[in-house]
Scaffold this active site. Structure first.
Site, short mmCIF file in Angstrom:
data_model
loop_
_atom_site.label_atom_id
_atom_site.label_comp_id
_atom_site.label_asym_id
_atom_site.label_seq_id
_atom_site.Cartn_x
_atom_site.Cartn_y
_atom_site.Cartn_z
N CYS A 178 37.27 63.50 10.19
CA CYS A 178 35.95 64.16 10.22
C CYS A 178 35.18 63.85 8.95
O CYS A 178 33.98 63.57 8.98
CB CYS A 178 36.12 65.67 10.37
SG CYS A 178 36.94 66.18 11.88
N CYS A 227 39.95 68.20 8.28
CA CYS A 227 40.19 66.96 9.05
C CYS A 227 39.72 65.73 8.29
O CYS A 227 38.52 65.58 8.04
CB CYS A 227 39.47 67.11 10.39
SG CYS A 227 39.26 65.60 11.32
#
Length: 99
Positions: free
Chosen positions: A26, A23
């Site tokens: 993230c 991600c």
């Protein structure tokens, strides 16, 4: 090693970052969390939970997107946010829930 339950039941607020290694947002949150921890020191505990390795925990807290941040106080989730957030916003939210 402490269990998740032991960690979220600490006296100070505990910020849990539900993330995934694949991600991009993230990855972008990682330095924000690090800076937040450096600013707040011992007044907050921050842990990262990889949703791919901890699927049952992610399901328990109904994590549908990453990153999702949950703030726990005395073992109870008291704030939740999905997506990116600034260091200043995090500090404001965490500080409002200290002691």
């Amino acid at each position: 090693m402490s269990t998740f339950s032991e960690i979220i039941n600490r006296k100070e607020p505990v910020l849990v970052d539900f993330f995934a290694t694949w991600c991009q947002p993230c990855t972008a949150m990682a330095p924000v969390l690090k800076d937040t921890k450096e600013t707040l020191n011992d007044s907050v505990h921050i842990i990262k939970i990889d949703v791919d390795k901890n699927q049952s925990l992610a399901a328990t807290y109904q994590i549908r997107s990453v990153p999702t941040l949950l703030l726990f106080k005395d073992g109870k989730p008291i704030w939740r946010h999905s997506g990116l957030i600034s260091k200043q916003e995090l500090i404001t939210i965490i500080s409002a829930h200290k002691n």
